[in-house]
Scaffold this active site. Structure first.
Site, PDB file in Angstrom:
ATOM      1  N   ASP A   1       3.842  11.731  -9.538  1.00  0.00           N
ATOM      2  CA  ASP A   1       5.249  11.927  -9.913  1.00  0.00           C
ATOM      3  C   ASP A   1       5.555  13.332 -10.470  1.00  0.00           C
ATOM      4  OD1 ASP A   1       6.449   9.540  -9.085  1.00  0.00           O
ATOM      5  OD2 ASP A   1       5.807   8.478 -10.884  1.00  0.00           O
TER       6      ASP A   1
ATOM      7  N   ASP B   1       0.874  -1.163   0.000  1.00  0.00           N
ATOM      8  CA  ASP B   1       0.000   0.000   0.000  1.00  0.00           C
ATOM      9  C   ASP B   1       0.913   1.215   0.000  1.00  0.00           C
ATOM     10  OD1 ASP B   1      -2.688   0.926  -0.125  1.00  0.00           O
ATOM     11  OD2 ASP B   1      -2.359   1.815   1.835  1.00  0.00           O
TER      12      ASP B   1
ATOM     13  N   GLY C   1       0.791   8.854 -11.567  1.00  0.00           N
ATOM     14  CA  GLY C   1       0.238   9.476 -10.356  1.00  0.00           C
ATOM     15  C   GLY C   1       0.805  10.849 -10.055  1.00  0.00           C
TER      16      GLY C   1
HETATM   17  P1  IMP Z   1      -1.447   1.904  -4.548  1.00  0.00           P
HETATM   18  O1  IMP Z   1      -0.612   1.542  -3.363  1.00  0.00           O
HETATM   19  O2  IMP Z   1      -1.007   1.226  -5.788  1.00  0.00           O
HETATM   20  O3  IMP Z   1      -2.899   1.805  -4.264  1.00  0.00           O
HETATM   21  O4  IMP Z   1      -1.130   3.443  -4.832  1.00  0.00           O
HETATM   22  C1  IMP Z   1      -1.758   4.457  -4.144  1.00  0.00           C
HETATM   23  C2  IMP Z   1      -1.641   5.777  -4.846  1.00  0.00           C
HETATM   24  O5  IMP Z   1      -0.504   6.480  -4.342  1.00  0.00           O
HETATM   25  C3  IMP Z   1      -1.439   5.741  -6.337  1.00  0.00           C
HETATM   26  O6  IMP Z   1      -2.655   5.610  -7.009  1.00  0.00           O
HETATM   27  C4  IMP Z   1      -0.799   7.102  -6.574  1.00  0.00           C
HETATM   28  O7  IMP Z   1      -1.769   8.101  -6.519  1.00  0.00           O
HETATM   29  C5  IMP Z   1       0.076   7.261  -5.348  1.00  0.00           C
HETATM   30  N1  IMP Z   1       1.432   6.753  -5.596  1.00  0.00           N
HETATM   31  C6  IMP Z   1       2.004   5.662  -5.033  1.00  0.00           C
HETATM   32  N2  IMP Z   1       3.254   5.486  -5.479  1.00  0.00           N
HETATM   33  C7  IMP Z   1       3.472   6.472  -6.360  1.00  0.00           C
HETATM   34  C8  IMP Z   1       4.587   6.807  -7.198  1.00  0.00           C
HETATM   35  O8  IMP Z   1       5.636   6.138  -7.229  1.00  0.00           O
HETATM   36  N3  IMP Z   1       4.423   7.899  -7.977  1.00  0.00           N
HETATM   37  C9  IMP Z   1       3.299   8.634  -8.000  1.00  0.00           C
HETATM   38  N4  IMP Z   1       2.234   8.366  -7.268  1.00  0.00           N
HETATM   39  C10 IMP Z   1       2.308   7.296  -6.434  1.00  0.00           C
END
Ligand code: IMP
Length: 201
Positions: free
Chosen positions: A156, A70, A154
């Site tokens: 970034d 997560d 996301g």
């Molecule tokens: P999940 O853990 O895949 O559910 O990610 C949660 C959310 O955090 C993603 O949808 C992005 O919005 C943000 N996020 C997590 N890791 C990154 C990253 O490496 N770059 C940009 N956004 C991130």
């Protein structure tokens, strides 16, 4: 070869995980590859809670080792938001261009020292004996003043890393995968798996 089921529907993550874990001789499968189709409600209030919720749900239906992650963005000026709500911030299906511009607006006029932020990733691994372990990785940065860079995903394009003088969206995937929150958490998990599984793998 030991099987690990990684609770993600994201193929990019499986590629990254396989790359980091390759020396361990493990077969890492996505939910789809393991023919598991479940919807998990991530209602925890921390990254740890959410990763553990996912692992526990899948442990109910398999005897393989289960892993889940997560992750999200914590912005100090916004008291840690969007945090565990990172993907739901401003609506699950809202394009990141809009989400990123919203954050830039919320931080309008805020001085650089107060723009500190971090990407956080927690990985949980559950074993057939019921034990669950977690690791955490963090990358520190600041929220930039404009959208910059085309790589990554996301948040970034607004996450500026002073050490590299660029946003994570301006980094090559090789560089980002070496220094990212996810890479750090995965590398820690790899070391724990080596100890935990020892000769078994
Ligand atoms: P999940 O853990 O895949 O559910 O990610 C949660 C959310 O955090 C993603 O949808 C992005 O919005 C943000 N996020 C997590 N890791 C990154 C990253 O490496 N770059 C940009 N956004 C991130």
């Amino acid at each position: 070869m030991r099987r690990i089921i990684f609770a993600t529907k994201n193929k990019g993550k499986i590629v990254e995980i396989n790359e980091i874990m390759k020396e361990l001789n493990l077969q890492i499968l996505s939910l789809e590859e393991a023919a598991i189709d479940i919807e998990i409600i991530e209602n925890g209030s921390t990254f740890e809670e959410n990763a553990i919720i996912k692992v526990k749900e899948i442990m109910k239906i398999t005897n393989d080792i289960v892993m889940a992650d997560d992750s999200g963005l914590e912005i100090d000026y916004l008291n840690g938001a969007p945090g565990v709500h990172s993907s739901r911030f401003e609506g699950e299906n809202t394009p990141y261009d809009i989400k990123n511009n919203k954050i830039l607006d919320m931080l309008k006029g805020v001085a650089e020292e107060e723009r500190t932020a971090r990407f956080v990733c927690v990985i949980a691994a559950g074993f057939p004996d019921g034990q669950i372990i977690t690791t955490k990785g963090v990358i520190e940065g600041i929220i930039g003043y404009e959208i910059k860079g085309e790589n990554g995903f996301g948040y970034d394009p607004i996450f500026y890393v002073p050490e590299y003088k660029m946003t994570t969206a301006q980094m090559s995937s090789q560089l980002k995968n070496q220094i990212s929150h996810r890479a750090k958490a995965l590398n820690k998990m790899k070391e724990l798996l080596k100890i935990r599984l020892g000769e078994a793998i």
